[in-house]
Design a protein around this motif. Structure first.
Motif, PDB file in Angstrom:
ATOM      1  N   MET A   1       3.379  -0.503 -17.539  1.00  0.00           N
ATOM      2  CA  MET A   1       4.046  -0.687 -16.266  1.00  0.00           C
ATOM      3  C   MET A   1       3.426  -1.865 -15.523  1.00  0.00           C
ATOM      4  SD  MET A   1       6.184   2.286 -15.566  1.00  0.00           S
ATOM      5  CE  MET A   1       6.556   1.972 -13.938  1.00  0.00           C
ATOM      6  N   LEU A   2       4.147  -2.310 -14.551  1.00  0.00           N
ATOM      7  CA  LEU A   2       3.715  -3.470 -13.779  1.00  0.00           C
ATOM      8  C   LEU A   2       2.585  -3.125 -12.818  1.00  0.00           C
ATOM      9  CD1 LEU A   2       4.252  -6.441 -13.033  1.00  0.00           C
ATOM     10  CD2 LEU A   2       5.912  -5.626 -11.373  1.00  0.00           C
ATOM     11  N   PHE A   3       2.589  -1.935 -12.243  1.00  0.00           N
ATOM     12  CA  PHE A   3       1.614  -1.566 -11.228  1.00  0.00           C
ATOM     13  C   PHE A   3       0.583  -0.555 -11.744  1.00  0.00           C
ATOM     14  CE2 PHE A   3       5.402  -2.820  -8.770  1.00  0.00           C
ATOM     15  CZ  PHE A   3       4.839  -3.878  -8.084  1.00  0.00           C
ATOM     16  N   ASP A   4       0.261  -0.573 -13.006  1.00  0.00           N
ATOM     17  CA  ASP A   4      -0.725   0.355 -13.556  1.00  0.00           C
ATOM     18  C   ASP A   4      -2.134   0.078 -13.054  1.00  0.00           C
ATOM     19  OD1 ASP A   4       1.015   1.895 -14.968  1.00  0.00           O
ATOM     20  OD2 ASP A   4       0.801   0.769 -16.841  1.00  0.00           O
ATOM     21  N   PHE A   5      -2.424  -1.139 -12.654  1.00  0.00           N
ATOM     22  CA  PHE A   5      -3.780  -1.492 -12.225  1.00  0.00           C
ATOM     23  C   PHE A   5      -4.043  -1.129 -10.764  1.00  0.00           C
ATOM     24  CE2 PHE A   5      -1.117  -5.104 -11.327  1.00  0.00           C
ATOM     25  CZ  PHE A   5      -1.538  -5.531 -10.086  1.00  0.00           C
ATOM     26  N   ILE A   6      -3.042  -0.708 -10.017  1.00  0.00           N
ATOM     27  CA  ILE A   6      -3.215  -0.351  -8.607  1.00  0.00           C
ATOM     28  C   ILE A   6      -3.467   1.149  -8.501  1.00  0.00           C
ATOM     29  CG2 ILE A   6      -2.134  -0.248  -6.348  1.00  0.00           C
ATOM     30  CD1 ILE A   6      -0.554  -2.711  -7.043  1.00  0.00           C
ATOM     31  N   ASP A   7      -4.603   1.518  -7.934  1.00  0.00           N
ATOM     32  CA  ASP A   7      -4.891   2.924  -7.698  1.00  0.00           C
ATOM     33  C   ASP A   7      -5.010   3.160  -6.192  1.00  0.00           C
ATOM     34  OD1 ASP A   7      -7.252   1.580  -7.314  1.00  0.00           O
ATOM     35  OD2 ASP A   7      -8.500   3.096  -8.282  1.00  0.00           O
ATOM     36  N   ILE A   8      -5.296   4.368  -5.787  1.00  0.00           N
ATOM     37  CA  ILE A   8      -5.330   4.721  -4.364  1.00  0.00           C
ATOM     38  C   ILE A   8      -6.442   3.978  -3.633  1.00  0.00           C
ATOM     39  CG2 ILE A   8      -6.794   6.759  -4.647  1.00  0.00           C
ATOM     40  CD1 ILE A   8      -3.830   6.382  -2.210  1.00  0.00           C
ATOM     41  N   GLY A   9      -7.543   3.715  -4.294  1.00  0.00           N
ATOM     42  CA  GLY A   9      -8.639   2.972  -3.674  1.00  0.00           C
ATOM     43  C   GLY A   9      -8.231   1.552  -3.316  1.00  0.00           C
ATOM     44  N   MET A  10      -7.465   0.914  -4.188  1.00  0.00           N
ATOM     45  CA  MET A  10      -7.004  -0.440  -3.922  1.00  0.00           C
ATOM     46  C   MET A  10      -5.995  -0.455  -2.763  1.00  0.00           C
ATOM     47  SD  MET A  10      -5.460  -3.200  -6.577  1.00  0.00           S
ATOM     48  CE  MET A  10      -7.029  -3.541  -7.343  1.00  0.00           C
ATOM     49  N   VAL A  11      -5.146   0.548  -2.705  1.00  0.00           N
ATOM     50  CA  VAL A  11      -4.176   0.642  -1.612  1.00  0.00           C
ATOM     51  C   VAL A  11      -4.907   0.839  -0.283  1.00  0.00           C
ATOM     52  CG1 VAL A  11      -2.299   2.032  -0.656  1.00  0.00           C
ATOM     53  CG2 VAL A  11      -2.334   1.492  -3.094  1.00  0.00           C
ATOM     54  N   ARG A  12      -5.929   1.691  -0.287  1.00  0.00           N
ATOM     55  CA  ARG A  12      -6.711   1.905   0.929  1.00  0.00           C
ATOM     56  C   ARG A  12      -7.455   0.637   1.323  1.00  0.00           C
ATOM     57  NH1 ARG A  12      -9.074   7.860  -0.616  1.00  0.00           N
ATOM     58  NH2 ARG A  12      -7.161   8.996  -0.112  1.00  0.00           N
ATOM     59  N   GLY A  13      -7.943  -0.105   0.353  1.00  0.00           N
ATOM     60  CA  GLY A  13      -8.613  -1.369   0.639  1.00  0.00           C
ATOM     61  C   GLY A  13      -7.667  -2.374   1.278  1.00  0.00           C
ATOM     62  N   PHE A  14      -6.450  -2.463   0.750  1.00  0.00           N
ATOM     63  CA  PHE A  14      -5.453  -3.356   1.350  1.00  0.00           C
ATOM     64  C   PHE A  14      -5.104  -2.919   2.768  1.00  0.00           C
ATOM     65  CE2 PHE A  14      -3.783  -4.443  -3.104  1.00  0.00           C
ATOM     66  CZ  PHE A  14      -4.562  -5.590  -3.166  1.00  0.00           C
ATOM     67  N   GLY A  15      -4.995  -1.610   2.981  1.00  0.00           N
ATOM     68  CA  GLY A  15      -4.708  -1.096   4.321  1.00  0.00           C
ATOM     69  C   GLY A  15      -5.822  -1.427   5.297  1.00  0.00           C
ATOM     70  N   THR A  16      -7.065  -1.282   4.849  1.00  0.00           N
ATOM     71  CA  THR A  16      -8.201  -1.607   5.705  1.00  0.00           C
ATOM     72  C   THR A  16      -8.229  -3.090   6.039  1.00  0.00           C
ATOM     73  OG1 THR A  16      -9.468   0.202   4.743  1.00  0.00           O
ATOM     74  CG2 THR A  16     -10.716  -1.516   5.872  1.00  0.00           C
ATOM     75  N   ALA A  17      -7.960  -3.924   5.049  1.00  0.00           N
ATOM     76  CA  ALA A  17      -7.925  -5.371   5.283  1.00  0.00           C
ATOM     77  C   ALA A  17      -6.809  -5.740   6.258  1.00  0.00           C
ATOM     78  CB  ALA A  17      -7.746  -6.113   3.964  1.00  0.00           C
ATOM     79  N   LEU A  18      -5.666  -5.093   6.125  1.00  0.00           N
ATOM     80  CA  LEU A  18      -4.541  -5.365   7.025  1.00  0.00           C
ATOM     81  C   LEU A  18      -4.879  -4.971   8.458  1.00  0.00           C
ATOM     82  CD1 LEU A  18      -1.563  -6.277   7.196  1.00  0.00           C
ATOM     83  CD2 LEU A  18      -0.955  -3.887   6.871  1.00  0.00           C
ATOM     84  N   VAL A  19      -5.518  -3.828   8.644  1.00  0.00           N
ATOM     85  CA  VAL A  19      -5.906  -3.381   9.980  1.00  0.00           C
ATOM     86  C   VAL A  19      -6.966  -4.311  10.561  1.00  0.00           C
ATOM     87  CG1 VAL A  19      -7.046  -1.516  11.248  1.00  0.00           C
ATOM     88  CG2 VAL A  19      -5.231  -0.991   9.625  1.00  0.00           C
ATOM     89  N   LEU A  20      -7.902  -4.770   9.755  1.00  0.00           N
ATOM     90  CA  LEU A  20      -8.927  -5.703  10.220  1.00  0.00           C
ATOM     91  C   LEU A  20      -8.300  -7.017  10.667  1.00  0.00           C
ATOM     92  CD1 LEU A  20     -11.935  -6.419  10.593  1.00  0.00           C
ATOM     93  CD2 LEU A  20     -11.884  -7.268   8.242  1.00  0.00           C
ATOM     94  N   ILE A  21      -7.345  -7.516   9.917  1.00  0.00           N
ATOM     95  CA  ILE A  21      -6.664  -8.763  10.290  1.00  0.00           C
ATOM     96  C   ILE A  21      -5.877  -8.581  11.585  1.00  0.00           C
ATOM     97  CG2 ILE A  21      -4.818 -10.349   9.596  1.00  0.00           C
ATOM     98  CD1 ILE A  21      -5.824  -9.940   6.689  1.00  0.00           C
ATOM     99  N   ALA A  22      -5.185  -7.448  11.726  1.00  0.00           N
ATOM    100  CA  ALA A  22      -4.425  -7.191  12.947  1.00  0.00           C
ATOM    101  C   ALA A  22      -5.356  -7.070  14.153  1.00  0.00           C
ATOM    102  CB  ALA A  22      -3.601  -5.913  12.790  1.00  0.00           C
ATOM    103  N   PHE A  23      -6.477  -6.379  14.000  1.00  0.00           N
ATOM    104  CA  PHE A  23      -7.440  -6.245  15.086  1.00  0.00           C
ATOM    105  C   PHE A  23      -7.994  -7.603  15.491  1.00  0.00           C
ATOM    106  CE2 PHE A  23     -11.871  -5.810  16.469  1.00  0.00           C
ATOM    107  CZ  PHE A  23     -11.701  -5.012  17.586  1.00  0.00           C
ATOM    108  N   THR A  24      -8.319  -8.443  14.526  1.00  0.00           N
ATOM    109  CA  THR A  24      -8.843  -9.772  14.817  1.00  0.00           C
ATOM    110  C   THR A  24      -7.808 -10.608  15.567  1.00  0.00           C
ATOM    111  OG1 THR A  24     -10.221  -9.661  12.836  1.00  0.00           O
ATOM    112  CG2 THR A  24      -9.856 -11.838  13.785  1.00  0.00           C
TER     113      THR A  24
END
Length: 61
Positions: free
Chosen positions: A1-24
């Motif tokens: 599959m195309l998204f086999d390398f994405i797990d929940i930890g990576m999704v949470r990391g992207f979410g944290t990065a997005l929130v950090l960018i929005a806060f900044t």
């Protein structure tokens, strides 16, 4: 599959990065010099009608 390398930890990391960018971005917007005049005017809004209330109180018995 195309998204086999994405797990929940990576999704949470992207979410944290997005929130950090929005806060900044919001922090930089709030402390920018261009917004200082608007924020100063907004800070004085509670005192804007003090003269009108004082005039009404003097006229009432």
């Amino acid at each position: 599959m195309l998204f086999d390398f994405i797990d929940i930890g990576m999704v949470r990391g992207f979410g944290t990065a997005l929130v950090l960018i929005a806060f900044t971005c919001v922090t930089l917007w709030a402390y920018s010099g261009r917004r200082a005049k608007a924020f100063d005017e907004a800070a004085n809004l509670p005192f804007a009608d003090e003269q009108n209330k004082a005039a009404v109180r003097k006229d009432t018995p």
